[in-house]
Enzyme design. Structure first.
Site, short mmCIF file in Angstrom:
data_model
loop_
_atom_site.label_atom_id
_atom_site.label_comp_id
_atom_site.label_asym_id
_atom_site.label_seq_id
_atom_site.Cartn_x
_atom_site.Cartn_y
_atom_site.Cartn_z
N HIS C 206 9.37 41.61 90.79
CA HIS C 206 9.30 42.81 91.62
C HIS C 206 10.60 43.05 92.36
O HIS C 206 11.26 42.13 92.84
CB HIS C 206 8.12 42.80 92.60
CG HIS C 206 8.07 41.63 93.53
ND1 HIS C 206 8.72 40.45 93.34
CD2 HIS C 206 7.38 41.48 94.70
CE1 HIS C 206 8.45 39.62 94.33
NE2 HIS C 206 7.65 40.21 95.16
N HIS C 220 7.02 43.32 104.75
CA HIS C 220 8.03 42.26 104.84
C HIS C 220 9.22 42.58 103.97
O HIS C 220 9.15 43.39 103.05
CB HIS C 220 7.44 40.89 104.45
CG HIS C 220 7.10 40.73 102.99
ND1 HIS C 220 5.83 40.82 102.49
CD2 HIS C 220 7.88 40.46 101.91
CE1 HIS C 220 5.83 40.63 101.19
NE2 HIS C 220 7.06 40.40 100.81
#
Lengths: 314, 314, 314, 314
Positions: C206, C220
């Site tokens: 990702h 985050h």
């Protein structure tokens, strides 16, 4: 009661500055003292006694002596008697004769190596202290060795002349100093020649080891690291610092330990040894390696000789 | 001479089939015997004696007894005298009364836990043997635990009533069984209440530990793995097998060990403990953790309580 | 051609000194520039462009914008047209409007997050250089993060009101910016609500991810480390530096990555993410996690919510 | 768009049974098909396409061909034109001519190696599936290789005759197939002879590499493992299975990867390669290794030739 562990080793180095650069900046030891004779004393961060390595400048590399710490002062008397009864001369050493140590005794192993026993050494403490300690210190250089782990001494072995100082040392260490035999290599046509042995007093696989060769000497001195990953980092650091490597990361079949071998600037072989391996115990049956599996025992991954194992020692 | 190491633990389990699935398939132990009372005996692959775990089906989980192996048969007599002199009743156990063991002695720790000492147990050998052994066996299931490492016993601690079985056990183990104190937690307004201790006879950071609580019980039983990486794999295996986790991979400040906590199907907390931590030695000064750093000691990464550490035990 | 990777993130911090202590000394980034508005620019040692993090002092924590680098300048024109055609307004940014960057475009994701694309940024080079480079630099502090790896953006998700900005973002990123869907969480009675997605342009699992929540925000920002062992060391460093931990070492089921979550002094959640996980490829079939396995996907070892995953974001 | 990744390699083996024992039981691949000509097709557990290795029994070891997968069917037409325009003959392959694949094109690299491009291959899926997948499969043998990672092709290099197929291949791969140059070794008196190159299309450090030698051949084929720890386990497995080792665990300076080299029973060199190394990107400046640092680049820990790197290939 009796011998607890390896206490220190006295190494001869050809150039003190180069040696200190190695043991301080590559190995991560700290200098804790120097004496009038120019000897330099160093300790690892995870040791609490004053030193585990003494460096002595000399014309040739090698080991002057190796010392083990016993648990109680009275052990010195008991062991002196046992050693003497075994037929080996023992010399008393006064308190302070070994820097920072109490009274000690010295004698030669059957192989000729100078060994000392002592019960007290000046306490300096681990770098992380004893109150709510961190697991590892922020400060520290190079591989940050935990502690002096063991030494492998080369002992004269000449079956044709009937000389086997490996076997003699092993018998002495077992019968007199209560060391346990963890592993051994048996060679020869009848498989009865003890060509190398690994012995322990702690519950780690070895505190001292002996290997046969043409003459007495020091094969290597080993410092402890935690894990396989630390062995990678150690090898990386050796590469960065252009340290002469002997054997790259590998597993020992013997002891199951993770290892690299390399040389200090004087040519003394060092090892960083990682992993507990197994829990060594007095009742654990000794492990035997046969001649055809000898190299599988030494260097498990190839089962072949690597580096200069049999040819270079000091 | 004296106590060598933890020998075995007798755990109560609610359902034997579920327990065996856990200890065999998740932990990797092997069944080595069953007796007429339905007790099942298991050993880890890296142990040589017949068993280290006895499972007993019962209506409640917990520990029936814990046993340590001494080095020599004569140690049993010497220790029996010392324990008796200390004021604790000792019962003799005939050879075979503990399956596969020679004669033994049993007594209760000050905390009430049933402890046994024995010098002989039937030898089965490590899975890898003693002749040119592989470092690890191909066969083996789950986390392939190396050996039973230690147990943490919960002991009654009630400062208001002046009850501290942690301190009493610690004193007994030290003075009578020659265990060494590795680490301790001191709490209370004056910082003088010994709320937990870690003690050793081997040179690993603990062979037994005690923690204060409302009543006696078993906090956890721990099995050894090599490295931090094995702790990851162990946690992965717990996830795959849907084992109830208590604490995910973490470092203990105390012992520096790598850990996960989880529960067997009966609710007995298990630990897989990895890493040597440090070389524990009789002359190593004990480490002290203060009350405000207690949780940093237990779970180093957060410094906070995690899982059910203080609330669940058996 | 098109988007290459995440380029930088602009974080709001409450106190610049505290933030710099964190990103420099704990995370190991280096300050490469400061501008007249007080923004501070930092890069990781393994990045070659001028910065990957912009810190902006503000009254609230969170993310101002996120920027991706495209391969060629012409990509900006092509993508601007595609974004505009999709119905999203695009604003041109002149060269230098983003410090050290060439011309850029900006727009809001369907979720409302400010995203920028640029093709050029001032080149500073990796800390190890490009000529016979060492594998890691000697200098460097804290966890020595390799690079800004990804961000997880919280997007409004309210099935009852028919709002799903996760799905809208995912559709946009796929259709317009040619991101690939690596993994998704599907929830709801019919299992058709895309509650979280992980998307990539590189071949890592990702480069950006979206998770549903009550409102838009930053869940985050993640920095890359090599291995599981580095995650241990990172957690140790967080403990030493008393960084507020959220989740201790664990494996993500989703991406298979190794992780810890913790907070910068302003409360922005950081992650150190390690491991390649798997080779992400355009033709790899997306992985789906169902609602009952959602937490197994997030925190593999427990399969349960841990830390403040659903409740704390900025 | 364009080439995505390495798709498969066709290896010649001397004895199919011995080869299958190696690739199945040591490497952990699974047989997915056999054809009428006796070719055997295998895939790794983490691959989704039907196969990545084709074994063909022959009188000599080596590589028959190497194939890369492109993203879209139309890429085949575009690349065919570019290759042809570059002056290299291209042959069309009908659907099914490569087992389980759609239409393909084949051509020879300037070095003479047979290369194929295809856009479709039968889908079998990862062993862990796409629905709530486990991070690794319980089943699986040996080192459980994740995927075929790359190949290093030996190309004719004879500066005296002005022959440099490394440079020719590199130019072709870059200009025609849009590969990026990650690292290169420059040798010769003027440091301008490209003696080895590493090229990528994914964001891992290399998908193919070329090294100069006396003639064309296969230097090694590499399979991916996660971490340094997996390299240890791989080396242990090689020892257990008596696989002929070439290079024990070591770090490459080039790519930063962790590696062991060993030989399949026919003498084809295999590598298990672990670690992401770094994030390879089109705009990352290529890394150059000079002649005096060549071996530091290949085997970082010693900086010296190890094994049979320059002398054995197939």
């Amino acid at each position: 009661m009796g011998v607890m562990r390896i206490g220190h080793i006295n190494l001869r180095v050809l150039d003190m500055d180069a040696a200190l650069d190695h043991y301080e900046n590559t190995m991560g030891l700290s200098v804790t003292d120097r004496d009038a004779d120019g000897n330099v004393y160093l300790k690892c961060w995870d040791e609490w006694d004053k030193y585990s390595v003494i460096l002595t400048e000399a014309d040739s590399a090698g080991m002057n002596s190796i010392a083990f710490k016993v648990e109680k002062d009275a052990d010195l008397d008991a062991l002196k008697k046992r050693i003497t009864d075994y037929g080996i001369d023992v010399t008393d050493m006064a308190p302070g004769e070994m820097n920072g140590c109490g009274r000690a005794i010295r004698f030669n192993l059957p192989s000729g190596h100078d060994m000392r026993l002592y019960a007290e050494k000046e306490f300096l403490g681990k770098a992380v202290g004893t109150l709510n300690p961190e697991p590892w210190p922020d400060e520290g250089k190079g591989v940050k060795a935990h502690w002096l782990d063991h030494a492998l001494l080369m002992c004269e072995l000449d079956p044709e002349r009937g000389v086997n100082k490996v076997a003699e040392n092993t018998k002495f260490m077992k019968e007199v100093l209560d060391f346990h035999l963890g592993e051994q290599v048996l060679v020869g046509p009848d498989g009865d020649i003890q060509a190398a042995t690994w012995m322990f007093r702690t519950s780690t696989p070895h505190d001292i080891a002996f290997v046969g060769g043409p003459e007495m000497g020091l094969h290597h001195v080993a410092f402890f690291l935690d894990e396989w990953n630390d062995v990678l980092k150690a090898a990386d650091i050796m590469a960065k610092r252009k340290v002469k490597m002997d054997v790259t990361p590998q597993r020992h079949g013997i002891t199951r330990g993770y290892t690299i071998y390399f040389f200090d600037p004087s040519g003394n072989r060092n090892e960083t040894f990682a992993g507990l391996g197994y829990l060594a115990q007095p009742d654990m049956p000794p492990i035997t390696w046969t001649e055809e599996n000898l190299w599988r025992g030494i260097f498990y991954h190839t089962g072949e000789e690597a580096g200069a194992f049999t040819t270079v020692y000091t």
